[in-house]
Design an enzyme around this catalytic site. Structure first.
Site, PDB file in Angstrom:
ATOM      1  N   ASP A   1       0.857  -1.186   0.000  1.00 36.31           N
ATOM      2  CA  ASP A   1       0.000   0.000   0.000  1.00 36.31           C
ATOM      3  C   ASP A   1       0.893   1.236   0.000  1.00 36.31           C
ATOM      4  O   ASP A   1       1.821   1.342   0.814  1.00 36.31           O
ATOM      5  CB  ASP A   1      -0.903   0.001   1.229  1.00 36.31           C
ATOM      6  CG  ASP A   1      -1.888   1.165   1.224  1.00 36.31           C
ATOM      7  OD1 ASP A   1      -2.995   0.985   0.685  1.00 36.31           O
ATOM      8  OD2 ASP A   1      -1.535   2.237   1.751  1.00 36.31           O
TER       9      ASP A   1
ATOM     10  N   ASN B   1      -2.308  13.210  -3.027  1.00 39.86           N
ATOM     11  CA  ASN B   1      -3.399  13.762  -3.832  1.00 39.86           C
ATOM     12  C   ASN B   1      -3.814  15.151  -3.354  1.00 39.86           C
ATOM     13  O   ASN B   1      -4.041  16.063  -4.161  1.00 39.86           O
ATOM     14  CB  ASN B   1      -4.609  12.816  -3.797  1.00 39.86           C
ATOM     15  CG  ASN B   1      -4.509  11.684  -4.804  1.00 39.86           C
ATOM     16  OD1 ASN B   1      -3.899  11.835  -5.861  1.00 39.86           O
ATOM     17  ND2 ASN B   1      -5.090  10.550  -4.477  1.00 39.86           N
TER      18      ASN B   1
ATOM     19  N   HIS C   1      -4.405  15.315  -8.143  1.00 40.53           N
ATOM     20  CA  HIS C   1      -4.662  13.937  -8.589  1.00 40.53           C
ATOM     21  C   HIS C   1      -3.768  13.521  -9.748  1.00 40.53           C
ATOM     22  O   HIS C   1      -3.465  12.336  -9.901  1.00 40.53           O
ATOM     23  CB  HIS C   1      -6.139  13.780  -8.964  1.00 40.53           C
ATOM     24  CG  HIS C   1      -7.060  13.803  -7.780  1.00 40.53           C
ATOM     25  ND1 HIS C   1      -7.224  12.734  -6.943  1.00 40.53           N
ATOM     26  CD2 HIS C   1      -7.842  14.795  -7.282  1.00 40.53           C
ATOM     27  CE1 HIS C   1      -8.083  13.034  -5.974  1.00 40.53           C
ATOM     28  NE2 HIS C   1      -8.474  14.288  -6.162  1.00 40.53           N
TER      29      HIS C   1
ATOM     30  N   GLU D   1      -4.605   2.432  -4.121  1.00 44.58           N
ATOM     31  CA  GLU D   1      -3.146   2.557  -4.052  1.00 44.58           C
ATOM     32  C   GLU D   1      -2.492   1.256  -3.612  1.00 44.58           C
ATOM     33  O   GLU D   1      -1.339   1.246  -3.169  1.00 44.58           O
ATOM     34  CB  GLU D   1      -2.746   3.696  -3.105  1.00 44.58           C
ATOM     35  CG  GLU D   1      -3.134   3.499  -1.655  1.00 44.58           C
ATOM     36  CD  GLU D   1      -4.501   4.069  -1.310  1.00 44.58           C
ATOM     37  OE1 GLU D   1      -4.687   4.479  -0.151  1.00 44.58           O
ATOM     38  OE2 GLU D   1      -5.377   4.101  -2.198  1.00 44.58           O
TER      39      GLU D   1
END
Length: 254
Positions: free
Chosen positions: A135, A143, A148, A178
């Site tokens: 992860d 972000n 983004h 993610e």
């Protein structure tokens, strides 16, 4: 005076018909379908006019030629349609099984691979397979602070890095959001942990002018620990969150 030699009528007829058939084949091979049909019709009409002018008309052969040209054209059109259908099917297959952003396989493929490995039926094969769930750390912050577009770029660069660090029968996919998943083959626990650590260090070493420093946390488990995919992934997920709790940028196996 010398007499001018002429081909026998039958040879003239065959030369014209064979030439026109060659034109049809080349037209459907090299031209767009509409132009190929138009070229075939014009060439056929030219042959008919030529035969009438030369007075060597054989209507039976001319009708056979029309049928043959139609057959060639029909097969060519059908071939184009089959090719287009195959291309379309491949496109939709790719959409269904590949992540459009990172171009990695998606979790559907991972499920298929997991089931295939589990059904190999050899305990040793299960013991030699490991799954690493990763992860991207603080991805929401990336972000929020950078936008983004930068977040998407981060996912793409991490995906490329992971792809460069798999070997042989190893498998990597975008698990979702993610998260990424790597399946290691032919590997005992100690080697799997070393490989997982190498992957994490590779992500940490990413240097990109448009990206902030990146790290990943990961959970690692051997495929032999469970035979049910849901229970197995729940275990890997627990270890991933344990890695987050341990300070991130690390891997937890136990």
């Amino acid at each position: 005076m010398h007499a001018v030699k002429t081909l026998p009528h039958v040879n003239v007829l065959h030369v014209l018909l064979n030439t026109q058939l060659l034109v049809v084949v080349l037209a459907f091979t090299m031209l767009p379908q509409r132009w190929a049909i138009w070229s075939s019709v014009v060439s056929y009409a030219g042959v008919v006019v030529s035969l009438l002018l030369l007075q060597v008309m054989n209507w039976q052969l001319v009708l056979d030629q029309a049928f043959l040209c139609s057959l060639v054209g029909g097969l060519a059109v059908a071939g184009h349609k089959v090719g287009a259908a195959q291309s379309s099917a491949a496109h939709y297959f790719d959409l269904a099984l590949r992540d459009p952003l990172t171009r990695l396989p998606n979790r559907r493929i991972a499920g298929i691979a997991f089931e295939a490995w589990r059904q190999e039926g050899q305990p040793l094969a299960l013991e030699e397979a490991a799954v690493l769930l990763l992860d991207l750390d603080h991805f929401k912050r990336v972000n929020d602070e950078y936008g983004h577009a930068t977040g998407n770029l981060a996912l793409q660069v991490v995906a490329q890095t992971l792809s460069h660090h798999i070997q042989g029968e190893d498998f990597v996919c975008r698990w979702g959001g993610e998260e990424f998943l790597i399946m290691f083959r032919r590997m005992e626990p100690g080697s799997a942990l070393r490989r997982a650590t190498e992957v994490i260090r590779a992500v940490e070493a990413i240097s990109h002018p448009q990206l902030p420093p990146l790290t990943v946390s990961a959970g690692l488990a051997m495929l032999s620990e469970f035979t049910d995919e849901r229970q197995f992934m729940a275990l890997v997920d627990q270890r991933l969150y344990a890695a987050k709790e341990a300070g991130r940028n690390t891997v937890v196996m136990r």
